[in-house]
Design an enzyme around this catalytic site. Structure first.
Site, PDB file in Angstrom:
ATOM      1  N   HIS A   1      20.638  17.739 103.741  1.00 39.17           N
ATOM      2  CA  HIS A   1      20.387  16.378 103.306  1.00 39.17           C
ATOM      3  C   HIS A   1      19.465  16.416 102.101  1.00 39.17           C
ATOM      4  O   HIS A   1      18.588  17.269 102.028  1.00 39.17           O
ATOM      5  CB  HIS A   1      19.729  15.570 104.438  1.00 39.17           C
ATOM      6  CG  HIS A   1      19.838  14.105 104.245  1.00 39.17           C
ATOM      7  ND1 HIS A   1      18.937  13.398 103.482  1.00 39.17           N
ATOM      8  CD2 HIS A   1      20.759  13.220 104.682  1.00 39.17           C
ATOM      9  CE1 HIS A   1      19.305  12.133 103.472  1.00 39.17           C
ATOM     10  NE2 HIS A   1      20.405  11.992 104.190  1.00 39.17           N
TER      11      HIS A   1
ATOM     12  N   ASP B   1      25.833  12.934 110.408  1.00 41.47           N
ATOM     13  CA  ASP B   1      27.282  13.062 110.537  1.00 41.47           C
ATOM     14  C   ASP B   1      27.724  14.245 111.394  1.00 41.47           C
ATOM     15  O   ASP B   1      28.919  14.376 111.676  1.00 41.47           O
ATOM     16  CB  ASP B   1      27.915  13.201 109.142  1.00 41.47           C
ATOM     17  CG  ASP B   1      27.923  11.876 108.409  1.00 41.47           C
ATOM     18  OD1 ASP B   1      28.131  10.864 109.083  1.00 41.47           O
ATOM     19  OD2 ASP B   1      27.714  11.868 107.191  1.00 41.47           O
TER      20      ASP B   1
ATOM     21  N   HIS C   1      29.013  12.480 101.406  1.00 42.35           N
ATOM     22  CA  HIS C   1      28.221  11.324 101.877  1.00 42.35           C
ATOM     23  C   HIS C   1      28.815  10.886 103.219  1.00 42.35           C
ATOM     24  O   HIS C   1      28.919  11.696 104.134  1.00 42.35           O
ATOM     25  CB  HIS C   1      28.273  10.265 100.768  1.00 42.35           C
ATOM     26  CG  HIS C   1      27.334   9.122 100.914  1.00 42.35           C
ATOM     27  ND1 HIS C   1      26.286   9.095 101.784  1.00 42.35           N
ATOM     28  CD2 HIS C   1      27.288   7.903 100.260  1.00 42.35           C
ATOM     29  CE1 HIS C   1      25.629   7.942 101.673  1.00 42.35           C
ATOM     30  NE2 HIS C   1      26.222   7.204 100.765  1.00 42.35           N
TER      31      HIS C   1
HETATM   32  N1  ACO Z   1      26.238  24.255 103.854  1.00 41.30           N
HETATM   33  C1  ACO Z   1      25.894  25.385 103.186  1.00 41.30           C
HETATM   34  N2  ACO Z   1      25.003  25.415 102.189  1.00 41.30           N
HETATM   35  C2  ACO Z   1      24.430  24.251 101.847  1.00 41.30           C
HETATM   36  C3  ACO Z   1      24.729  23.037 102.509  1.00 41.30           C
HETATM   37  C4  ACO Z   1      25.669  23.073 103.555  1.00 41.30           C
HETATM   38  N3  ACO Z   1      25.999  21.972 104.220  1.00 41.30           N
HETATM   39  N4  ACO Z   1      24.010  22.046 101.959  1.00 41.30           N
HETATM   40  C5  ACO Z   1      23.286  22.602 100.981  1.00 41.30           C
HETATM   41  N5  ACO Z   1      23.534  23.940 100.920  1.00 41.30           N
HETATM   42  C6  ACO Z   1      22.896  24.920 100.027  1.00 41.30           C
HETATM   43  C7  ACO Z   1      23.461  24.830  98.619  1.00 41.30           C
HETATM   44  O1  ACO Z   1      24.545  25.704  98.438  1.00 41.30           O
HETATM   45  C8  ACO Z   1      22.265  25.230  97.810  1.00 41.30           C
HETATM   46  O2  ACO Z   1      22.107  26.620  97.895  1.00 41.30           O
HETATM   47  P1  ACO Z   1      21.607  27.458  96.603  1.00 41.30           P
HETATM   48  O3  ACO Z   1      20.198  27.010  96.382  1.00 41.30           O
HETATM   49  O4  ACO Z   1      21.737  28.881  97.017  1.00 41.30           O
HETATM   50  O5  ACO Z   1      22.524  27.091  95.475  1.00 41.30           O
HETATM   51  C9  ACO Z   1      21.093  24.604  98.564  1.00 41.30           C
HETATM   52  O6  ACO Z   1      21.524  24.542  99.931  1.00 41.30           O
HETATM   53  C10 ACO Z   1      20.710  23.212  98.077  1.00 41.30           C
HETATM   54  O7  ACO Z   1      21.885  22.414  98.116  1.00 41.30           O
HETATM   55  P2  ACO Z   1      22.143  21.197  97.141  1.00 41.30           P
HETATM   56  O8  ACO Z   1      23.609  20.978  97.032  1.00 41.30           O
HETATM   57  O9  ACO Z   1      21.389  21.396  95.862  1.00 41.30           O
HETATM   58  O10 ACO Z   1      21.457  20.032  97.936  1.00 41.30           O
HETATM   59  P3  ACO Z   1      21.661  18.491  97.673  1.00 41.30           P
HETATM   60  O11 ACO Z   1      20.414  17.818  98.079  1.00 41.30           O
HETATM   61  O12 ACO Z   1      22.162  18.229  96.306  1.00 41.30           O
HETATM   62  O13 ACO Z   1      22.869  18.112  98.664  1.00 41.30           O
HETATM   63  C11 ACO Z   1      24.068  17.407 100.541  1.00 41.30           C
HETATM   64  C12 ACO Z   1      22.710  17.421  99.836  1.00 41.30           C
HETATM   65  C13 ACO Z   1      25.137  16.831  99.582  1.00 41.30           C
HETATM   66  C14 ACO Z   1      24.002  16.491 101.736  1.00 41.30           C
HETATM   67  C15 ACO Z   1      24.440  18.865 100.962  1.00 41.30           C
HETATM   68  O14 ACO Z   1      23.479  19.351 101.857  1.00 41.30           O
HETATM   69  C16 ACO Z   1      25.836  18.955 101.547  1.00 41.30           C
HETATM   70  O15 ACO Z   1      26.811  19.094 100.801  1.00 41.30           O
HETATM   71  N6  ACO Z   1      25.963  18.849 102.915  1.00 41.30           N
HETATM   72  C17 ACO Z   1      27.257  18.893 103.542  1.00 41.30           C
HETATM   73  C18 ACO Z   1      27.906  17.508 103.443  1.00 41.30           C
HETATM   74  C19 ACO Z   1      27.240  16.519 104.380  1.00 41.30           C
HETATM   75  O16 ACO Z   1      27.017  16.790 105.549  1.00 41.30           O
HETATM   76  N7  ACO Z   1      26.965  15.319 103.826  1.00 41.30           N
HETATM   77  C20 ACO Z   1      26.381  14.239 104.606  1.00 41.30           C
HETATM   78  C21 ACO Z   1      24.969  13.966 104.202  1.00 41.30           C
HETATM   79  S1  ACO Z   1      24.292  12.685 105.177  1.00 41.30           S
HETATM   80  C22 ACO Z   1      24.959  11.293 104.572  1.00 41.30           C
HETATM   81  O17 ACO Z   1      25.257  11.162 103.408  1.00 41.30           O
HETATM   82  C23 ACO Z   1      25.222  10.229 105.446  1.00 41.30           C
END
Ligand code: ACO
Length: 483
Positions: free
Chosen positions: A361, A417, A322
Site C-alpha cells: 500500500h 483487498d 487500486h
Molecule cells: N508484490 C510484490 N512486490 C511489491 C508489491 C506487491 N504487491 N507491492 C510493491 N512491491 C515492491 C515493488 O516492486 C517495489 O520494489 P523495488 O523497490 O524493489 O522496486 C517496492 O515494493 C515499492 O513498490 P511501489 O510500486 O513503488 O509502491 P507503490 O506505493 O507505488 O504501490 C501499490 C502501492 C500499487 C498498492 C503496490 O503495493 C501494488 O501494486 N500492490 C498490489 C496491488 C494491490 O493490492 N492494490 C490494492 C491497494 S489497496 C487499494 O487501492 C484499495
C-alpha cells in the site's frame, strides 16, 4: 508532530479568497447542512490548536547555491507551500523553482477533515472515529452520514437519512433500458461506470454544483442509486430480470435482495451476511486521497456535475492496482491452485514476475487495519456459507510473505483487498463484480471529498505543472522532404 498537524484541519484561519456559496476549507470540511438535520460541526482539540499555532511560527531557510541567495519559507501544518518556491529564481528569465513529484509521493493537494490515516501505525479514522469502533457499532448508512456531514447522526437524524436514501433507490425506467443495451457478458464495472455517468443526463439540476440543496439531492440520489445500478448490472450479466428495491429492508439487506431474489414473494436476507456486508461497506467508505478520490477531486475541480465526476472516479477505482485488486487477488489465488504452489509463486514475484496482489500500500507500511477486521468478518461469513477453499492458499501466502525478507524490507502487508474477495466469492458474488462492491460504499467518500473540494476557497481547477523534456523549437519540414 506531523501526524497530529495533518489531522488538524479545523484550526487554521479562513482563507482570504471566497466565492459565492463557498466557505473556508476548514468550515466547509467540518460542517454541512442537511435539511431537517442540524449543522454538524467538529470541535477543535486544544492540543491540535496549540500545535497549529506553533507551526505558523516555524520556517525553513533555503540557500540557492546557484545565486547564493537565502529564502525563508514558512512551514505550516508540517508543509511548505509549493508556490512559495516560485520566488527562487536563478535569473530574470527563470520562471521560478517547482517541485517535481510524479504520483504525488510527497505532495498534499488539499486540507481535509474527513479521513485520517497513519500508515506506520496502521491507524484509520473517519472524522476522528477509529475504524474498528465504527465497524463494530454502526451500519453503513450511519457511517456514510458521518463521512458526509461530519458527525454521527442522532436517532431521528439517522431515521430521516435512512428514509431519504430508501426513497431514492428506484431507477428511472430509461436507465433500465440503457442498461439492457449492454452486451450480455459486459463487465459489471463497465456497466456501472457508464450508467452512473449517464445519470447526469437525467438530473440536469446536478450542474448547479454551488447550490447546497442541489448537492444534497444529488448526494441522496447517488448513495441510493449506486446500489440499484450495481444490482441491475449483476442481474443483467447473468441474464435475469431486474429486481426492484424492497424498501422494507435495510440498505445492505435490500442490496442482497436486488441481487439474489428468485421466485420467492419476499426476500429474507441472512442476518450474518447482511451484517458482514455492512461492515465491508463501512471499511470501504473512504480512504483519504487515494487514486480514485484524487480523480474525483480533479474532475470536480472543473465544476462538472457529480455524476460525471463519480463515473471518472469509479473508472480509476477499477484498475488492478487500486479497487480492481480484489478481483485480481481471486484470479491470482485460483491460478496458484494449491498451498504447495505458494513457495514457487512467491519466488516468481520476488524475481519481478508479477506482484502479490492484495499486498502493499502506498500509505500503510504496517498491517492495513481494514484487513484485520475483514479477516474476522471472513470467519463469520464462512460459518454460514462454508469455508472458501482458496482461504488456505491466501493464509499460506500471508504466512510466507510476512516472514520473507523481500516483503519485510519493503513493508508489504495484506491490504483491504487481500481477503475481501474471498468473502464476496463465498457470498455468491462473481469475481468481476468485486470492484462494483467497492464502488458502492466509496460513493459516500467520493461525494464528501468532492464537496469538501468545492467549498474550499483555496481550491482551483486542478492543473499540475510539468518539466518539458521534448525537442526544442524546430521548423516545419514538408512531407516530401522528411527523412
Ligand atoms: N508484490 C510484490 N512486490 C511489491 C508489491 C506487491 N504487491 N507491492 C510493491 N512491491 C515492491 C515493488 O516492486 C517495489 O520494489 P523495488 O523497490 O524493489 O522496486 C517496492 O515494493 C515499492 O513498490 P511501489 O510500486 O513503488 O509502491 P507503490 O506505493 O507505488 O504501490 C501499490 C502501492 C500499487 C498498492 C503496490 O503495493 C501494488 O501494486 N500492490 C498490489 C496491488 C494491490 O493490492 N492494490 C490494492 C491497494 S489497496 C487499494 O487501492 C484499495
Amino acid at each position: 508532530m506531523c501526524a497530529w498537524a495533518r489531522a488538524c484541519v479545523c484550526s487554521a484561519a479562513a482563507s482570504p479568497r471566497s466565492r459565492p456559496g463557498c466557505r473556508s476549507a476548514a468550515s466547509a470540511a467540518s460542517s454541512r447542512i442537511w435539511p431537517g438535520g442540524s449543522t454538524a460541526a467538529i470541535a477543535c482539540r486544544p492540543n491540535i490548536d496549540q500545535r497549529a499555532a506553533r507551526d505558523t511560527a516555524e520556517t525553513l531557510t533555503i540557500t540557492d547555491n546557484r545565486t547564493g541567495k537565502q529564502y525563508e519559507i514558512s512551514i505550516k501544518e508540517c508543509a511548505i507551500r509549493a508556490t512559495d518556491l516560485r520566488q527562487i529564481k536563478a535569473g530574470p528569465e527563470d520562471g521560478g523553482l517547482m517541485t517535481y513529484d510524479p504520483a504525488f509521493l510527497n505532495t498534499a493537494a488539499c486540507r481535509s477533515a474527513i479521513t485520517y490515516i497513519n500508515g506506520d501505525k496502521g491507524i484509520l479514522w473517519y472524522r476522528g472515529y477509529p475504524i474498528e469502533q465504527l465497524a463494530e457499532h454502526c451500519n453503513y448508512l450511519e457511517v456514510a452520514y458521518l463521512i458526509l456531514f461530519g458527525e454521527l447522526p442522532t436517532e431521528p437524524q439517522l431515521t430521516k437519512w435512512t428514509d431519504n436514501i430508501t426513497q431514492h433507490t428506484l431507477l428511472h425506467e430509461n436507465v433500465k433500458k440503457l442498461m439492457e443495451g449492454f452486451q450480455y457478458d459486459a463487465h459489471p464495472m463497465g456497466i456501472f461506470i457508464s450508467t452512473v455517468g449517464a445519470l447526469s443526463t437525467l438530473y440536469r439540476d446536478a450542474k448547479q454544483v454551488f447550490d447546497q440543496e442541489s448537492r444534497n439531492r444529488q448526494c441522496t440520489r447517488l448513495i441510493a442509486k449506486v446500489a440499484s445500478i450495481a444490482g441491475y448490472a449483476y442481474r443483467h450479466s447473468i441474464g435475469r430480470n431486474y429486481i426492484y428495491p424492497d424498501n422494507d429492508l435495510s440498505f445492505t439487506g435490500n442490496f442482497l435482495n436486488m441481487l439474489f431474489k428468485m421466485t420467492e414473494l419476499k426476500y429474507q436476507p441472512n442476518p450474518v451476511l447482511e451484517r458482514a456486508l455492512d461492515v465491508l461497506f463501512i471499511l470501504h467508505a473512504d480512504h483519504e486521497q487515494n487514486c480514485s478520490t484524487t480523480v474525483m477531486r480533479n474532475i470536480g475541480s472543473s465544476h462538472v456535475d457529480p455524476y460525471s465526476a463519480i463515473a471518472g472516479a469509479a473508472a480509476a477505482l477499477w484498475g488492478p492496482l487500486h479497487g480492481g485488486a480484489n478481483e485480481a487477488v481471486l484470479r491470482m489465488l485460483e491460478a496458484i491452485g494449491s498451498k504447495q504452489n505458494v513457495p514457487a509463486f512467491i519466488k516468481r514475484v520476488k524475481a519481478g514476475d508479477g506482484r502479490l496482489m492484495g499486498f502493499g500500500h502506498r500509505v500503510y507500511k504496517s498491517y492495513d487495519p481494514r484487513a484485520k477486521i475483514i479477516k474476522r468478518v471472513a470467519d463469520q461469513v464462512f460459518e454460514v456459507t462454508g469455508r472458501n477453499p482458496l482461504l488456505d492458499i491466501a493464509l499460506e501466502l500471508e504466512r510466507i510473505a510476512l516472514e520473507d525478507e523481500y516483503f519485510i524490507t519493503r513493508k508489504l502487508y495484506p491490504n483491504v483487498d487481500f481477503y475481501s474477495g474471498l468473502i464476496y466469492q463465498a457470498m455468491g458474488f462473481p469475481k468481476d463484480f468485486f470492484p462494483v462492491m467497492f464502488a458502492i460504499p466509496r460513493t459516500a467518500g467520493w461525494f464528501a471529498q468532492w464537496e469538501e473540494m468545492l467549498l474550499d476557497a483555496e481550491q482551483k481547477i486542478a492543473r499540475p505543472r510539468q518539466i518539458y523534456v521534448g525537442p526544442r523549437r524546430r521548423d516545419f519540414v514538408a512531407r516530401e522532404q522528411r527523412k
